[in-house]
Write a protein that holds these residues in place. Structure first.
Motif, PDB file in Angstrom:
ATOM      1  N   VAL A 134      79.129  66.946  22.464  1.00  0.00           N
ATOM      2  CA  VAL A 134      80.365  66.401  21.926  1.00  0.00           C
ATOM      3  C   VAL A 134      80.675  67.172  20.647  1.00  0.00           C
ATOM      4  O   VAL A 134      79.760  67.598  19.939  1.00  0.00           O
ATOM      5  CB  VAL A 134      80.226  64.869  21.701  1.00  0.00           C
ATOM      6  CG1 VAL A 134      79.145  64.557  20.708  1.00  0.00           C
ATOM      7  CG2 VAL A 134      81.528  64.243  21.294  1.00  0.00           C
ATOM      8  N   GLY A 135      81.969  67.388  20.384  1.00  0.00           N
ATOM      9  CA  GLY A 135      82.351  68.169  19.217  1.00  0.00           C
ATOM     10  C   GLY A 135      82.309  67.334  17.944  1.00  0.00           C
ATOM     11  O   GLY A 135      82.067  66.133  17.977  1.00  0.00           O
ATOM     12  N   GLY A 136      82.521  67.995  16.819  1.00  0.00           N
ATOM     13  CA  GLY A 136      82.585  67.285  15.544  1.00  0.00           C
ATOM     14  C   GLY A 136      81.247  66.761  15.073  1.00  0.00           C
ATOM     15  O   GLY A 136      81.171  65.762  14.355  1.00  0.00           O
TER      16      GLY A 136
ATOM     17  N   GLY B 268      75.627  65.257  11.847  1.00  0.00           N
ATOM     18  CA  GLY B 268      74.611  65.793  12.758  1.00  0.00           C
ATOM     19  C   GLY B 268      74.234  67.239  12.491  1.00  0.00           C
ATOM     20  O   GLY B 268      73.465  67.828  13.243  1.00  0.00           O
ATOM     21  N   ILE B 269      74.768  67.815  11.403  1.00  0.00           N
ATOM     22  CA  ILE B 269      74.416  69.197  11.043  1.00  0.00           C
ATOM     23  C   ILE B 269      74.095  69.250   9.560  1.00  0.00           C
ATOM     24  O   ILE B 269      74.942  68.920   8.729  1.00  0.00           O
ATOM     25  CB  ILE B 269      75.581  70.158  11.380  1.00  0.00           C
ATOM     26  CG1 ILE B 269      75.821  70.156  12.896  1.00  0.00           C
ATOM     27  CG2 ILE B 269      75.297  71.556  10.869  1.00  0.00           C
ATOM     28  CD1 ILE B 269      76.952  71.038  13.365  1.00  0.00           C
ATOM     29  N   LYS B 270      72.850  69.611   9.215  1.00  0.00           N
ATOM     30  CA  LYS B 270      72.432  69.600   7.806  1.00  0.00           C
ATOM     31  C   LYS B 270      71.639  70.850   7.450  1.00  0.00           C
ATOM     32  O   LYS B 270      70.805  71.318   8.224  1.00  0.00           O
ATOM     33  CB  LYS B 270      71.533  68.370   7.538  1.00  0.00           C
ATOM     34  CG  LYS B 270      72.236  67.031   7.691  1.00  0.00           C
ATOM     35  CD  LYS B 270      73.125  66.728   6.483  1.00  0.00           C
ATOM     36  CE  LYS B 270      73.791  65.375   6.661  1.00  0.00           C
ATOM     37  NZ  LYS B 270      74.860  65.151   5.707  1.00  0.00           N
TER      38      LYS B 270
ATOM     39  N   ILE C   2      66.965  74.133  15.470  1.00  0.00           N
ATOM     40  CA  ILE C   2      66.698  74.576  14.104  1.00  0.00           C
ATOM     41  C   ILE C   2      66.981  76.063  14.064  1.00  0.00           C
ATOM     42  O   ILE C   2      66.371  76.825  14.832  1.00  0.00           O
ATOM     43  CB  ILE C   2      65.199  74.353  13.729  1.00  0.00           C
ATOM     44  CG1 ILE C   2      64.725  72.942  14.100  1.00  0.00           C
ATOM     45  CG2 ILE C   2      64.950  74.686  12.260  1.00  0.00           C
ATOM     46  CD1 ILE C   2      65.261  71.839  13.252  1.00  0.00           C
ATOM     47  N   GLU C   3      67.926  76.487  13.223  1.00  0.00           N
ATOM     48  CA  GLU C   3      68.167  77.927  13.152  1.00  0.00           C
ATOM     49  C   GLU C   3      68.242  78.397  11.707  1.00  0.00           C
ATOM     50  O   GLU C   3      68.490  77.613  10.795  1.00  0.00           O
ATOM     51  CB  GLU C   3      69.412  78.342  13.939  1.00  0.00           C
ATOM     52  CG  GLU C   3      70.736  77.958  13.310  1.00  0.00           C
ATOM     53  CD  GLU C   3      71.946  78.543  14.065  1.00  0.00           C
ATOM     54  OE1 GLU C   3      71.851  78.836  15.266  1.00  0.00           O
ATOM     55  OE2 GLU C   3      72.990  78.702  13.406  1.00  0.00           O
ATOM     56  N   ARG C   4      68.005  79.662  11.533  1.00  0.00           N
ATOM     57  CA  ARG C   4      68.109  80.285  10.217  1.00  0.00           C
ATOM     58  C   ARG C   4      69.542  80.110   9.713  1.00  0.00           C
ATOM     59  O   ARG C   4      70.474  80.420  10.438  1.00  0.00           O
ATOM     60  CB  ARG C   4      67.737  81.769  10.359  1.00  0.00           C
ATOM     61  CG  ARG C   4      67.690  82.517   9.054  1.00  0.00           C
ATOM     62  CD  ARG C   4      66.542  82.010   8.187  1.00  0.00           C
ATOM     63  NE  ARG C   4      66.636  82.582   6.856  1.00  0.00           N
ATOM     64  CZ  ARG C   4      65.797  83.514   6.398  1.00  0.00           C
ATOM     65  NH1 ARG C   4      64.784  83.930   7.131  1.00  0.00           N
ATOM     66  NH2 ARG C   4      65.944  83.994   5.175  1.00  0.00           N
TER      67      ARG C   4
ATOM     68  N   ALA D 253      77.921  84.630  16.297  1.00  0.00           N
ATOM     69  CA  ALA D 253      78.292  83.320  16.875  1.00  0.00           C
ATOM     70  C   ALA D 253      77.487  82.200  16.219  1.00  0.00           C
ATOM     71  O   ALA D 253      76.272  82.181  16.300  1.00  0.00           O
ATOM     72  CB  ALA D 253      78.029  83.310  18.379  1.00  0.00           C
ATOM     73  N   LEU D 254      78.198  81.279  15.557  1.00  0.00           N
ATOM     74  CA  LEU D 254      77.477  80.193  14.869  1.00  0.00           C
ATOM     75  C   LEU D 254      77.413  78.925  15.720  1.00  0.00           C
ATOM     76  O   LEU D 254      76.624  78.028  15.450  1.00  0.00           O
ATOM     77  CB  LEU D 254      78.151  79.889  13.526  1.00  0.00           C
ATOM     78  CG  LEU D 254      77.226  79.285  12.478  1.00  0.00           C
ATOM     79  CD1 LEU D 254      76.171  80.287  12.065  1.00  0.00           C
ATOM     80  CD2 LEU D 254      77.993  78.805  11.260  1.00  0.00           C
ATOM     81  N   ASP D 255      78.267  78.831  16.721  1.00  0.00           N
ATOM     82  CA  ASP D 255      78.245  77.681  17.626  1.00  0.00           C
ATOM     83  C   ASP D 255      78.483  78.227  19.027  1.00  0.00           C
ATOM     84  O   ASP D 255      78.950  79.365  19.182  1.00  0.00           O
ATOM     85  CB  ASP D 255      79.346  76.676  17.229  1.00  0.00           C
ATOM     86  CG  ASP D 255      79.185  75.312  17.904  1.00  0.00           C
ATOM     87  OD1 ASP D 255      78.176  75.111  18.624  1.00  0.00           O
ATOM     88  OD2 ASP D 255      80.066  74.447  17.717  1.00  0.00           O
TER      89      ASP D 255
HETATM   90  P1  GDP Z   1      80.462  71.265  15.431  1.00  0.00           P
HETATM   91  O1  GDP Z   1      80.917  70.499  14.237  1.00  0.00           O
HETATM   92  O2  GDP Z   1      79.866  70.336  16.450  1.00  0.00           O
HETATM   93  O3  GDP Z   1      81.501  72.147  16.031  1.00  0.00           O
HETATM   94  O4  GDP Z   1      79.261  72.203  14.955  1.00  0.00           O
HETATM   95  P2  GDP Z   1      79.223  73.731  14.402  1.00  0.00           P
HETATM   96  O5  GDP Z   1      78.010  74.359  14.928  1.00  0.00           O
HETATM   97  O6  GDP Z   1      80.500  74.422  14.697  1.00  0.00           O
HETATM   98  O7  GDP Z   1      79.064  73.549  12.843  1.00  0.00           O
HETATM   99  C1  GDP Z   1      80.031  72.902  12.060  1.00  0.00           C
HETATM  100  C2  GDP Z   1      80.152  73.549  10.696  1.00  0.00           C
HETATM  101  O8  GDP Z   1      78.915  73.493  10.029  1.00  0.00           O
HETATM  102  C3  GDP Z   1      80.507  75.025  10.767  1.00  0.00           C
HETATM  103  O9  GDP Z   1      81.895  75.249  10.923  1.00  0.00           O
HETATM  104  C4  GDP Z   1      79.974  75.505   9.437  1.00  0.00           C
HETATM  105  O10 GDP Z   1      80.951  75.308   8.440  1.00  0.00           O
HETATM  106  C5  GDP Z   1      78.779  74.610   9.171  1.00  0.00           C
HETATM  107  N1  GDP Z   1      77.545  75.363   9.468  1.00  0.00           N
HETATM  108  C6  GDP Z   1      76.871  75.417  10.638  1.00  0.00           C
HETATM  109  N2  GDP Z   1      75.845  76.276  10.576  1.00  0.00           N
HETATM  110  C7  GDP Z   1      75.874  76.790   9.326  1.00  0.00           C
HETATM  111  C8  GDP Z   1      75.078  77.790   8.627  1.00  0.00           C
HETATM  112  O11 GDP Z   1      74.151  78.393   9.155  1.00  0.00           O
HETATM  113  N3  GDP Z   1      75.433  78.028   7.334  1.00  0.00           N
HETATM  114  C9  GDP Z   1      76.475  77.415   6.728  1.00  0.00           C
HETATM  115  N4  GDP Z   1      76.764  77.736   5.473  1.00  0.00           N
HETATM  116  N5  GDP Z   1      77.242  76.502   7.347  1.00  0.00           N
HETATM  117  C10 GDP Z   1      76.942  76.207   8.623  1.00  0.00           C
END
Ligand code: GDP
Ligand code: MN
Length: 385
Positions: free
Chosen positions: A50-52, A58-60, A90-92, A203-205
């Motif tokens: 699910v998005g968001g 859920g992202i820290k 868990i990613e860098r 690619a971050l997501d």
């Molecule tokens: P979504 O909210 O489910 O789409 O999850 P995403 O993986 O797209 O992450 C949401 C937001 O978290 C991103 O747009 C970034 O702003 C932030 N984020 C995720 N990973 C990182 C990271 O490695 N470094 C930083 N600075 N921000 C991150």
């Protein structure tokens, strides 16, 4: 089949798309072990389809072991929009200079592939589309011609991606298109696609939906299929061999044929109701099948009325009626049934139902699909039949 982010990233990586180093964890201890191995800072990411997730907590980011422990223990088990978090990725952590958006889908009407690219990523693309549609470049790709690096670069220019990132974006677009085509995706989306301060694009997501019709040529998909999460209703339906999809509404639906089942959802929607499910009982409608179908619908506590919509072709109305009568003996239903029975042997079927001695408020017969839908929706909404 929709993939989790971590699976999407693994899939991307197999097509040469750069992603962050990481691993999947089911427990807090595993999360810590992975973070110690890849090095800090790390990002702890809930794996739910699910998005968001970011906005939902859920992202820290974690800078050390203690922070990983805190975040992983908060996130594992968390409920995000009705999805329970069972795993974290868990990613860098990456430094982000800019966030873009890129996706490939199939445009059925145009019979071509569709690239969508925007320099405004990281937020919902629907939001961007609503605010500033010109911020999204849409480019059709003829599947026979494919996508070249130069066409991809032109798209990046048109999307107002800054010069320093254009080559990196173009290179990823070509690889993402390769993943979309050779990897048999219905959707391959990167949001955000980031530019790092060092100039790399990454690619971050990952949002990937695989085309189930191509599963025969992808034995590697079995590992993905094994982690698919069904809700309890869908599990029960699968065990009973039913074609069932759980939805959020309060009108349980049973129809014969996928087309009629879909039309039934539409009509319920049209008269102001919401379907609790999609259920196609196919050609046969004997007591066994009807009992199974009613059991699955009865298991859903949101269901307030059950709409059985049968148009008999091969399926015979009398068989359906006998099936319903027998099923109602076996299952003690919490909601009344509204039935529309038409086609082969429908008169005989309606006679069987009328003579079965079922209370008038437990089984309501209507002669058209629309009337039946209205009645089922009225009951579901707590109004008179
Ligand atoms: P979504 O909210 O489910 O789409 O999850 P995403 O993986 O797209 O992450 C949401 C937001 O978290 C991103 O747009 C970034 O702003 C932030 N984020 C995720 N990973 C990182 C990271 O490695 N470094 C930083 N600075 N921000 C991150
Ligand atoms: Mn995202």
């Amino acid at each position: 089949m929709d993939l989790f982010e971590y699976q999407g990233k693994q899939y991307f990586a197999s097509f040469g798309i750069p992603v962050s180093a990481g691993d999947v964890a089911h427990t807090v201890d595993e999360s810590i072990a992975i973070a110690e191995r890849i090095g800090y800072p790390v990002v702890v990411k809930a794996q739910v389809q699910v998005g968001g997730r970011g906005k939902a907590g859920g992202i820290k980011l974690a800078n050390n072991k203690d922070e990983v422990r805190t975040h992983a223990s908060n996130i594992i088990g968390m409920d995000i929009k009705g999805h329970k978090v069972k795993r974290v990725w868990i990613e860098r952590a990456s430094d982000i200079a800019e966030e873009y958006y890129a996706s490939f889908t199939l445009d059925r009407a145009a019979k071509q592939h569709l690239l969508m690219l925007s320099a405004q990523g990281g937020v919902d693309i629907e939001e961007v589309a609503a605010k500033d549609p010109t911020a999204i470049v849409k480019l059709h790709i003829n599947p026979i011609v494919g996508l070249s690096e130069s066409v991809a670069k032109k798209a990046a220019v048109d999307a107002r991606i800054p010069t320093k990132a254009q080559d990196g974006v173009a290179s990823i677009l070509v690889k993402l298109y390769g993943c979309f085509v050779k990897g048999d995706c219905d959707l391959a989306e990167i949001n955000p696609l980031i530019l790092k301060p060092t100039g790399e694009v990454h690619a971050l997501d990952a949002k990937v939906s695989l085309d189930g019709n191509a599963a025969f040529r992808h034995p590697e998909w079995e590992a993905f299929a094994a982690t698919q999460e069904l809700d309890d209703r869908e599990k029960l339906a699968r065990d009973k061999g039913l074609q069932y999809i759980g939805l959020d509404g309060s009108v349980g639906i049973i129809a014969n044929g996928a087309g009629l089942a879909m039309s039934t959802l539409d009509v319920v929607n049209q008269v102001g109701g919401k379907a609790a499910n999609f259920l196609d009982i196919g050609g046969g409608a004997n007591a066994e099948l009807m009992t199974a179908a009613l059991e699955v619908i009865n298991f859903d506590t949101k269901v307030r009325s059950i709409f059985i919509n049968i148009f008999g072709g091969i399926t015979r109305g009398d068989e359906v009626a006998k099936g319903i009568v027998e099923a109602m003996r076996r299952v003690s239903l919490r909601a009344p049934i509204v039935i529309r029975l038409d086609g082969t042997n429908a008169d005989e079927g309606r006679r069987i139902l009328a003579e079965a001695g079922i209370a008038a408020d437990k089984l309501i017969t209507k002669s058209t699909m629309l009337e039946a839908a209205r009645s089922a929706v009225a009951i579901a909404n707590g109004k008179a039949v």
